[in-house]
Design a protein around this motif. Structure first.
Motif, PDB file in Angstrom:
ATOM      1  N   LEU A  98       4.826   2.846 -10.942  1.00  0.00           N
ATOM      2  CA  LEU A  98       4.806   3.217  -9.533  1.00  0.00           C
ATOM      3  C   LEU A  98       3.749   2.402  -8.787  1.00  0.00           C
ATOM      4  O   LEU A  98       3.990   1.951  -7.654  1.00  0.00           O
ATOM      5  CB  LEU A  98       4.525   4.712  -9.386  1.00  0.00           C
ATOM      6  CG  LEU A  98       4.404   5.240  -7.964  1.00  0.00           C
ATOM      7  CD1 LEU A  98       5.644   4.930  -7.145  1.00  0.00           C
ATOM      8  CD2 LEU A  98       4.129   6.746  -7.969  1.00  0.00           C
ATOM      9  N   GLN A  99       2.607   2.158  -9.412  1.00  0.00           N
ATOM     10  CA  GLN A  99       1.571   1.366  -8.766  1.00  0.00           C
ATOM     11  C   GLN A  99       2.046  -0.063  -8.515  1.00  0.00           C
ATOM     12  O   GLN A  99       1.771  -0.650  -7.466  1.00  0.00           O
ATOM     13  CB  GLN A  99       0.307   1.347  -9.626  1.00  0.00           C
ATOM     14  CG  GLN A  99      -0.879   0.641  -8.970  1.00  0.00           C
ATOM     15  CD  GLN A  99      -1.295   1.307  -7.675  1.00  0.00           C
ATOM     16  OE1 GLN A  99      -1.545   2.510  -7.645  1.00  0.00           O
ATOM     17  NE2 GLN A  99      -1.356   0.543  -6.589  1.00  0.00           N
ATOM     18  N   ALA A 100       2.781  -0.630  -9.465  1.00  0.00           N
ATOM     19  CA  ALA A 100       3.308  -1.979  -9.279  1.00  0.00           C
ATOM     20  C   ALA A 100       4.282  -2.026  -8.103  1.00  0.00           C
ATOM     21  O   ALA A 100       4.257  -2.971  -7.295  1.00  0.00           O
ATOM     22  CB  ALA A 100       3.996  -2.449 -10.555  1.00  0.00           C
ATOM     23  N   GLU A 101       5.127  -1.009  -7.976  1.00  0.00           N
ATOM     24  CA  GLU A 101       6.058  -0.958  -6.841  1.00  0.00           C
ATOM     25  C   GLU A 101       5.308  -0.836  -5.525  1.00  0.00           C
ATOM     26  O   GLU A 101       5.651  -1.485  -4.533  1.00  0.00           O
ATOM     27  CB  GLU A 101       7.016   0.222  -7.016  1.00  0.00           C
ATOM     28  CG  GLU A 101       8.122  -0.002  -8.004  1.00  0.00           C
ATOM     29  CD  GLU A 101       9.106  -1.049  -7.528  1.00  0.00           C
ATOM     30  OE1 GLU A 101       9.627  -0.917  -6.402  1.00  0.00           O
ATOM     31  OE2 GLU A 101       9.343  -2.008  -8.283  1.00  0.00           O
ATOM     32  N   GLN A 143       3.780  -4.176  -4.565  1.00  0.00           N
ATOM     33  CA  GLN A 143       4.769  -5.101  -3.998  1.00  0.00           C
ATOM     34  C   GLN A 143       5.120  -4.724  -2.566  1.00  0.00           C
ATOM     35  O   GLN A 143       5.265  -5.598  -1.697  1.00  0.00           O
ATOM     36  CB  GLN A 143       6.024  -5.097  -4.867  1.00  0.00           C
ATOM     37  CG  GLN A 143       5.844  -5.698  -6.244  1.00  0.00           C
ATOM     38  CD  GLN A 143       7.154  -5.774  -7.009  1.00  0.00           C
ATOM     39  OE1 GLN A 143       8.117  -6.401  -6.562  1.00  0.00           O
ATOM     40  NE2 GLN A 143       7.200  -5.111  -8.163  1.00  0.00           N
ATOM     41  N   GLN A 144       5.269  -3.424  -2.322  1.00  0.00           N
ATOM     42  CA  GLN A 144       5.578  -2.977  -0.969  1.00  0.00           C
ATOM     43  C   GLN A 144       4.427  -3.278  -0.025  1.00  0.00           C
ATOM     44  O   GLN A 144       4.632  -3.687   1.124  1.00  0.00           O
ATOM     45  CB  GLN A 144       5.885  -1.485  -0.970  1.00  0.00           C
ATOM     46  CG  GLN A 144       6.334  -0.940   0.381  1.00  0.00           C
ATOM     47  CD  GLN A 144       7.630  -1.561   0.859  1.00  0.00           C
ATOM     48  OE1 GLN A 144       8.640  -1.502   0.169  1.00  0.00           O
ATOM     49  NE2 GLN A 144       7.600  -2.178   2.026  1.00  0.00           N
ATOM     50  N   ALA A 184       2.913  -9.083   4.991  1.00  0.00           N
ATOM     51  CA  ALA A 184       3.582 -10.293   5.456  1.00  0.00           C
ATOM     52  C   ALA A 184       4.210 -10.118   6.839  1.00  0.00           C
ATOM     53  O   ALA A 184       4.594 -11.101   7.468  1.00  0.00           O
ATOM     54  CB  ALA A 184       4.663 -10.712   4.450  1.00  0.00           C
ATOM     55  N   ARG A 185       4.304  -8.885   7.308  1.00  0.00           N
ATOM     56  CA  ARG A 185       4.878  -8.668   8.635  1.00  0.00           C
ATOM     57  C   ARG A 185       3.913  -9.117   9.710  1.00  0.00           C
ATOM     58  O   ARG A 185       2.725  -8.827   9.657  1.00  0.00           O
ATOM     59  CB  ARG A 185       5.209  -7.182   8.829  1.00  0.00           C
ATOM     60  CG  ARG A 185       6.346  -6.689   7.942  1.00  0.00           C
ATOM     61  CD  ARG A 185       6.651  -5.228   8.244  1.00  0.00           C
ATOM     62  NE  ARG A 185       5.492  -4.373   8.010  1.00  0.00           N
ATOM     63  CZ  ARG A 185       5.358  -3.141   8.485  1.00  0.00           C
ATOM     64  NH1 ARG A 185       6.281  -2.632   9.245  1.00  0.00           N
ATOM     65  NH2 ARG A 185       4.293  -2.433   8.202  1.00  0.00           N
ATOM     66  N   PRO A 229      11.970 -10.882   2.778  1.00  0.00           N
ATOM     67  CA  PRO A 229      12.828 -10.772   1.584  1.00  0.00           C
ATOM     68  C   PRO A 229      12.761  -9.373   0.986  1.00  0.00           C
ATOM     69  O   PRO A 229      11.741  -8.689   1.061  1.00  0.00           O
ATOM     70  CB  PRO A 229      12.235 -11.817   0.628  1.00  0.00           C
ATOM     71  CG  PRO A 229      10.805 -11.969   1.070  1.00  0.00           C
ATOM     72  CD  PRO A 229      10.822 -11.773   2.566  1.00  0.00           C
ATOM     73  N   ASP A 230      13.871  -8.954   0.387  1.00  0.00           N
ATOM     74  CA  ASP A 230      13.910  -7.651  -0.273  1.00  0.00           C
ATOM     75  C   ASP A 230      13.084  -7.670  -1.551  1.00  0.00           C
ATOM     76  O   ASP A 230      12.835  -8.724  -2.147  1.00  0.00           O
ATOM     77  CB  ASP A 230      15.356  -7.273  -0.608  1.00  0.00           C
ATOM     78  CG  ASP A 230      16.204  -7.057   0.632  1.00  0.00           C
ATOM     79  OD1 ASP A 230      15.632  -6.659   1.671  1.00  0.00           O
ATOM     80  OD2 ASP A 230      17.417  -7.310   0.565  1.00  0.00           O
TER      81      ASP A 230
END
Length: 232
Positions: free
Chosen positions: A84-87, A90-91, A97-98, A141-142
């Motif tokens: 969960l921490q890795a996800e 990434q988020q 980046a926005r 990117p997704d």
């Protein structure tokens, strides 16, 4: 040294009490949809802020308390839930980046509220803040797809994080019970007089919406003829 949950809640209530004297009733049109953060919140129930308290007053406290729970869950996740921490990492990188992030850096009183007012039928907006933010998101990117096994493991860790959030939330509510008296005292001092004044003004306008000012005594119109009336 990490502050205890009790200390954090006390400091959050202190910060809310310092802000409350600056609160004023909103004069704009109210929203149709209830706030998902505040509607039915056990935090507000523990604090003694019922449905008769204006939403702006509620939201300033519930947001501060939510931040405490979020930080506790983030620490727990970083230490115990690697997938969960890795996800989340990434988020977070995707969010950084926005180029346009209108919902970040807001004061607690505005955090989590809709970015745009409710639309008026027949009067569409030329643009909206949330629409511009969505346009920026569309160009990013997704996140990489997950396998079925990874999704199952991630769901399990999300469930553990939710359980821990509920545990911290119950602790926070128990602590808030000890702050109810000073919270309610502040509402009585700063909020209720303003609401009473608004109701009094509304009552006056409803009692006589088109009443003209009364003529002062002795200013009755004279006889149109300008002289004494003739006798019989």
């Amino acid at each position: 040294m990490e502050r205890s949950i009790e200390t954090q809640v006390s400091q959050a209530v202190d910060a809310w009490l310092r802000w409350l004297p600056r609160w004023e009733p909103a004069t704009h049109r109210g929203r149709v949809a209830p706030c998902r953060r505040c509607f039915g919140s056990p935090v507000l129930s523990a604090a003694g802020l019922g449905a008769d308290v204006p939403h702006g007053v509620q939201h300033g406290l519930s947001t501060r308390i939510k931040t405490i729970v979020d930080h506790a869950v983030a620490d727990y996740t970083a230490q115990n839930l690697p997938m969960l921490q890795a996800e989340l990492d990434q988020q977070a990188a995707r969010n950084r980046a926005r180029s346009y992030r209108p919902a970040e850096g807001l004061d607690p009183e505005f955090e989590g509220l809709p970015l745009d007012p409710d639309p008026v039928p027949g009067a569409p907006f030329l643009f909206t803040i949330s629409g511009m933010a969505d346009e920026v998101d569309a160009g990013l990117p997704d996140l990489p797809p997950l396998s079925a096994e990874a999704k199952a493991a991630l769901r399990q860790e999300v469930g553990l994080a939710d359980d821990y959030a509920n545990l911290v939330g119950r602790e926070v509510c128990a602590i808030l019970l000890h702050h109810r008296l000073r919270i309610q005292s502040a509402v009585s001092q700063y909020v209720e007089p303003q609401i009473a004044a608004m109701l009094e003004e509304l009552t006056r306008s409803l009692d006589a919406p088109f009443a003209a000012p009364a003529d002062p005594p002795g200013d009755a119109d004279p006889d149109p003829s300008g002289g004494a009336k003739p006798g019989p």
